[in-house]
Design a protein around this motif. Structure first.
Motif, PDB file in Angstrom:
ATOM      1  N   MET A   1       0.862  -1.179  -0.111  1.00 56.41           N
ATOM      2  CA  MET A   1      -0.049   0.149   0.125  1.00 56.41           C
ATOM      3  C   MET A   1       0.977   1.364   0.144  1.00 56.41           C
ATOM      4  N   LEU A   2       2.390   1.170   0.347  1.00 57.73           N
ATOM      5  CA  LEU A   2       3.010   2.135   0.624  1.00 57.73           C
ATOM      6  C   LEU A   2       3.384   2.862  -0.841  1.00 57.73           C
ATOM      7  N   ASP A   3       3.296   1.741  -1.947  1.00 58.70           N
ATOM      8  CA  ASP A   3       3.651   2.064  -3.218  1.00 58.70           C
ATOM      9  C   ASP A   3       2.563   2.653  -4.034  1.00 58.70           C
ATOM     10  N   PHE A   4       1.226   2.749  -3.225  1.00 57.80           N
ATOM     11  CA  PHE A   4       0.181   3.140  -4.042  1.00 57.80           C
ATOM     12  C   PHE A   4       0.290   4.645  -4.529  1.00 57.80           C
ATOM     13  N   ASP A   5      -0.084   4.872  -5.822  1.00 52.08           N
ATOM     14  CA  ASP A   5       0.214   6.286  -6.162  1.00 52.08           C
ATOM     15  C   ASP A   5      -1.284   6.767  -6.660  1.00 52.08           C
ATOM     16  N   PHE A   6      -1.437   7.705  -5.731  1.00 52.99           N
ATOM     17  CA  PHE A   6      -3.062   8.389  -5.979  1.00 52.99           C
ATOM     18  C   PHE A   6      -3.147   9.039  -7.131  1.00 52.99           C
ATOM     19  N   ILE A   7      -2.226   9.880  -7.710  1.00 58.47           N
ATOM     20  CA  ILE A   7      -2.289  10.591  -9.053  1.00 58.47           C
ATOM     21  C   ILE A   7      -2.481   9.483 -10.367  1.00 58.47           C
ATOM     22  N   GLU A   8      -1.779   8.422 -10.202  1.00 61.57           N
ATOM     23  CA  GLU A   8      -2.163   7.443 -11.192  1.00 61.57           C
ATOM     24  C   GLU A   8      -3.621   6.907 -11.078  1.00 61.57           C
ATOM     25  N   MET A   9      -3.823   6.561  -9.774  1.00 64.39           N
ATOM     26  CA  MET A   9      -5.363   6.193  -9.599  1.00 64.39           C
ATOM     27  C   MET A   9      -6.345   7.283 -10.085  1.00 64.39           C
ATOM     28  N   LEU A  10      -6.076   8.270  -9.697  1.00 61.17           N
ATOM     29  CA  LEU A  10      -7.226   9.485 -10.209  1.00 61.17           C
ATOM     30  C   LEU A  10      -7.034   9.470 -11.892  1.00 61.17           C
ATOM     31  N   SER A  11      -5.707   9.378 -12.526  1.00 56.82           N
ATOM     32  CA  SER A  11      -5.800   9.188 -13.765  1.00 56.82           C
ATOM     33  C   SER A  11      -6.582   8.230 -14.501  1.00 56.82           C
ATOM     34  N   ALA A  12      -6.531   6.932 -13.842  1.00 59.76           N
ATOM     35  CA  ALA A  12      -7.174   6.018 -14.354  1.00 59.76           C
ATOM     36  C   ALA A  12      -8.700   5.923 -14.138  1.00 59.76           C
ATOM     37  N   PHE A  13      -8.940   6.296 -12.914  1.00 59.07           N
ATOM     38  CA  PHE A  13     -10.228   6.744 -12.620  1.00 59.07           C
ATOM     39  C   PHE A  13     -10.873   7.727 -13.716  1.00 59.07           C
ATOM     40  N   ILE A  14     -10.388   8.736 -13.963  1.00 62.90           N
ATOM     41  CA  ILE A  14     -10.717   9.709 -15.034  1.00 62.90           C
ATOM     42  C   ILE A  14     -11.189   8.958 -16.263  1.00 62.90           C
ATOM     43  N   ILE A 134      -5.422  -0.008 -11.148  1.00 60.93           N
ATOM     44  CA  ILE A 134      -6.593   0.062 -11.878  1.00 60.93           C
ATOM     45  C   ILE A 134      -7.844  -0.544 -11.147  1.00 60.93           C
ATOM     46  N   ILE A 135      -7.872  -1.385 -10.330  1.00 62.36           N
ATOM     47  CA  ILE A 135      -8.794  -2.172  -9.679  1.00 62.36           C
ATOM     48  C   ILE A 135      -9.405  -1.309  -8.758  1.00 62.36           C
ATOM     49  N   VAL A 136      -8.573  -0.471  -8.026  1.00 65.46           N
ATOM     50  CA  VAL A 136      -9.200   0.693  -7.008  1.00 65.46           C
ATOM     51  C   VAL A 136      -9.919   1.750  -8.078  1.00 65.46           C
ATOM     52  N   ALA A 137      -9.330   2.074  -9.079  1.00 65.47           N
ATOM     53  CA  ALA A 137      -9.903   3.130  -9.901  1.00 65.47           C
ATOM     54  C   ALA A 137     -11.331   2.471 -10.408  1.00 65.47           C
ATOM     55  N   LEU A 138     -11.343   1.170 -10.955  1.00 63.07           N
ATOM     56  CA  LEU A 138     -12.371   0.445 -11.320  1.00 63.07           C
ATOM     57  C   LEU A 138     -13.640   0.365 -10.407  1.00 63.07           C
ATOM     58  N   PHE A 139     -13.163   0.132  -9.088  1.00 59.25           N
ATOM     59  CA  PHE A 139     -14.210  -0.126  -7.910  1.00 59.25           C
ATOM     60  C   PHE A 139     -14.974   1.400  -7.670  1.00 59.25           C
ATOM     61  N   LEU A 140     -13.990   2.282  -7.785  1.00 61.09           N
ATOM     62  CA  LEU A 140     -14.569   3.735  -7.401  1.00 61.09           C
ATOM     63  C   LEU A 140     -15.615   3.873  -8.527  1.00 61.09           C
ATOM     64  N   ASN A 141     -15.276   3.578  -9.906  1.00 62.11           N
ATOM     65  CA  ASN A 141     -16.291   3.980 -10.974  1.00 62.11           C
ATOM     66  C   ASN A 141     -17.566   3.235 -10.729  1.00 62.11           C
ATOM     67  N   ILE A 142     -17.650   1.936 -10.330  1.00 66.54           N
ATOM     68  CA  ILE A 142     -18.657   1.144 -10.201  1.00 66.54           C
ATOM     69  C   ILE A 142     -19.598   1.747  -8.873  1.00 66.54           C
ATOM     70  N   VAL A 143     -18.862   2.459  -7.872  1.00 62.59           N
ATOM     71  CA  VAL A 143     -19.604   2.878  -6.872  1.00 62.59           C
ATOM     72  C   VAL A 143     -20.482   4.193  -7.538  1.00 62.59           C
ATOM     73  N   VAL A 144     -19.923   4.882  -8.117  1.00 64.23           N
ATOM     74  CA  VAL A 144     -20.320   6.121  -9.051  1.00 64.23           C
ATOM     75  C   VAL A 144     -21.305   5.571  -9.764  1.00 64.23           C
ATOM     76  N   VAL A 145     -21.226   4.520 -10.510  1.00 67.53           N
ATOM     77  CA  VAL A 145     -22.453   3.970 -11.544  1.00 67.53           C
ATOM     78  C   VAL A 145     -23.702   3.551 -10.642  1.00 67.53           C
ATOM     79  N   PHE A 146     -23.273   2.808  -9.379  1.00 68.30           N
ATOM     80  CA  PHE A 146     -24.567   2.546  -8.579  1.00 68.30           C
ATOM     81  C   PHE A 146     -25.270   3.690  -8.088  1.00 68.30           C
ATOM     82  N   PHE A 147     -24.655   4.717  -7.643  1.00 64.51           N
ATOM     83  CA  PHE A 147     -25.531   6.082  -7.104  1.00 64.51           C
ATOM     84  C   PHE A 147     -26.336   6.751  -8.368  1.00 64.51           C
TER      85      PHE A 147
END
Length: 201
Positions: A1-14, A134-147
């Motif tokens: 988790m220490l290597d998790f890159d928030f900026i990359e996750m945000l890019s993948a999410f967008i 990618i998995i985190v970004a995908l999960f967050l997108n599915i949460v948005v889809v649900f709402f």
């Protein structure tokens, strides 16, 4: 988790958010409901996530059966993303949605959410980002889809037709920029491989 890159996750999410385009699909969802199709967000969102996760892990193996490498597929995917961005920005329809009458699984979960565009995007993103990102970004997108599916009527009332229109154009421009980036980075990788191959001859 220490290597998790928030900026990359945000890019993948967008990128995934722009491709799935659940906000832009609100008119489609409303049309399906008007035609008598019942949409259950508790069913559509999880099924979409499962389909996309399975393809994320098995998609590369399937490509291997056809002798296609990830960089080549990412380039093809970037061209599809470009076409989708043009659709969003110019308001034209290039891809035809010829799915049957609405339901939670078909056509909402597949192919509206988990369709050709999102499949291509996931494999294209694998050439750029870590799998966990990618998995985190995908999960967050599915949460948005649900709402969005659960509160479609309220969102349409709050944002209005103009608000949904602006969002669609905005994310269309972002998607186009991302598609250009995917193309350039993977084309450069293929070019280096070709040069090394010819040097070895």
């Amino acid at each position: 988790m220490l290597d998790f890159d928030f900026i990359e996750m945000l890019s993948a999410f967008i990128v995934l958010f722009a491709v799935i385009d659940i906000l832009g699909s609100i008119p489609i969802v409303l049309d399906i409901r008007d035609k008598g199709g019942r949409i259950d967000a508790w069913k559509a969102a999880p099924v979409s996530f499962i389909i996309l996760i399975v393809f994320l892990f098995l998609g590369e193996a399937l490509l291997g059966l056809f002798g296609v490498d990830l960089s080549s597929f990412a380039i093809a995917g970037s061209l599809i993303l470009m076409i989708m961005a043009i659709e969003m920005i110019l308001g034209v329809q290039i891809f035809k949605h010829d799915s049957p009458t609405g339901a939670s699984i078909v056509p909402i979960a597949f192919p509206l959410i988990a369709g050709a565009g999102s499949f291509t995007t996931l494999l294209a993103l694998r050439a750029e980002f870590a799998l966990s990102t990618i998995i985190v970004a995908l999960f967050l997108n599915i949460v948005v889809v649900f709402f969005v599916l659960h509160y479609t009527d309220k969102i349409k009332h709050i944002a209005g037709a103009g608000g949904v229109y602006v969002l669609k154009k905005f994310f269309g421009i972002i998607l186009m920029a991302m598609s250009i980036r995917l193309f350039m980075s993977n084309f450069a990788s293929l070019l280096v491989e070709m040069i090394d191959h010819f040097k070895g001859l």
